[in-house]
Write a protein that holds these residues in place. Structure first.
Motif, PDB file in Angstrom:
ATOM      1  N   GLU A   5       8.913  77.658  35.972  1.00 38.45           N
ATOM      2  CA  GLU A   5      10.341  77.684  35.615  1.00 38.45           C
ATOM      3  C   GLU A   5      10.977  76.320  35.876  1.00 38.45           C
ATOM      4  OE1 GLU A   5      12.140  80.842  37.747  1.00 38.45           O
ATOM      5  OE2 GLU A   5      10.973  82.395  36.732  1.00 38.45           O
ATOM      6  N   ARG A   6      10.583  75.674  36.951  1.00 37.03           N
ATOM      7  CA  ARG A   6      11.110  74.351  37.264  1.00 37.03           C
ATOM      8  C   ARG A   6      10.736  73.359  36.171  1.00 37.03           C
ATOM      9  NH1 ARG A   6       8.868  72.348  42.544  1.00 37.03           N
ATOM     10  NH2 ARG A   6       8.785  74.579  42.810  1.00 37.03           N
ATOM     11  N   GLY A   7       9.485  73.453  35.677  1.00 35.49           N
ATOM     12  CA  GLY A   7       9.047  72.575  34.594  1.00 35.49           C
ATOM     13  C   GLY A   7       9.831  72.823  33.318  1.00 35.49           C
ATOM     14  N   GLU A   8      10.080  74.081  33.011  1.00 39.60           N
ATOM     15  CA  GLU A   8      10.871  74.394  31.818  1.00 39.60           C
ATOM     16  C   GLU A   8      12.280  73.842  31.938  1.00 39.60           C
ATOM     17  OE1 GLU A   8      10.803  78.574  31.049  1.00 39.60           O
ATOM     18  OE2 GLU A   8       8.615  78.646  30.936  1.00 39.60           O
ATOM     19  N   LEU A  14      15.740  67.217  29.766  1.00 40.60           N
ATOM     20  CA  LEU A  14      15.376  66.015  29.015  1.00 40.60           C
ATOM     21  C   LEU A  14      15.766  66.127  27.541  1.00 40.60           C
ATOM     22  CD1 LEU A  14      11.860  65.191  30.494  1.00 40.60           C
ATOM     23  CD2 LEU A  14      13.933  63.822  30.718  1.00 40.60           C
ATOM     24  N   LEU A  15      15.558  67.318  26.964  1.00 41.24           N
ATOM     25  CA  LEU A  15      15.893  67.502  25.554  1.00 41.24           C
ATOM     26  C   LEU A  15      17.400  67.479  25.312  1.00 41.24           C
ATOM     27  CD1 LEU A  15      13.315  70.233  24.523  1.00 41.24           C
ATOM     28  CD2 LEU A  15      13.315  67.815  23.892  1.00 41.24           C
ATOM     29  N   GLN A  16      18.190  67.926  26.264  1.00 35.84           N
ATOM     30  CA  GLN A  16      19.640  67.970  26.110  1.00 35.84           C
ATOM     31  C   GLN A  16      20.297  66.646  26.489  1.00 35.84           C
ATOM     32  OE1 GLN A  16      20.724  71.293  28.524  1.00 35.84           O
ATOM     33  NE2 GLN A  16      20.090  72.826  27.012  1.00 35.84           N
TER      34      GLN A  16
END
Length: 84
Positions: A5-8, A14-16
């Motif tokens: 979950e932390r990785g997600e 990063l994407l936002q």
């Protein structure tokens, strides 16, 4: 929070964050050239190892034909002489 979950969450952040930074000029070309050099080196090393293996097999075959290691060694003493 579990590790997946932390990785997600990090990926979402990063994407936002906005547009990706631009790559330096010439970076893809240099990366392609570096990869091509690495591939050539690996191919040359593989060919050299195959050549060495072939030479070793040939040398072993030549030695075996000349030395005939499967034959028993000649005896150092003469057999007993009987019948005199």
């Amino acid at each position: 929070m579990s590790r997946p979950e932390r990785g997600e969450d990090e990926v979402r952040r990063l994407l936002q964050a906005g547009p990706c930074p631009r790559l330096p000029a010439g970076l893809p070309r240099r990366a392609l050239a570096r990869g091509a050099r690495a591939r050539r080196r690996a191919r040359a090393l593989r060919r050299a190892l195959w050549a060495l293996l072939t030479a070793l097999a040939l040398a072993f075959t030549c030695w075996a034909v000349v030395a005939e290691p499967w034959r028993p060694p000649p005896s150092d003493t003469a057999p007993p002489f009987e019948g005199w």
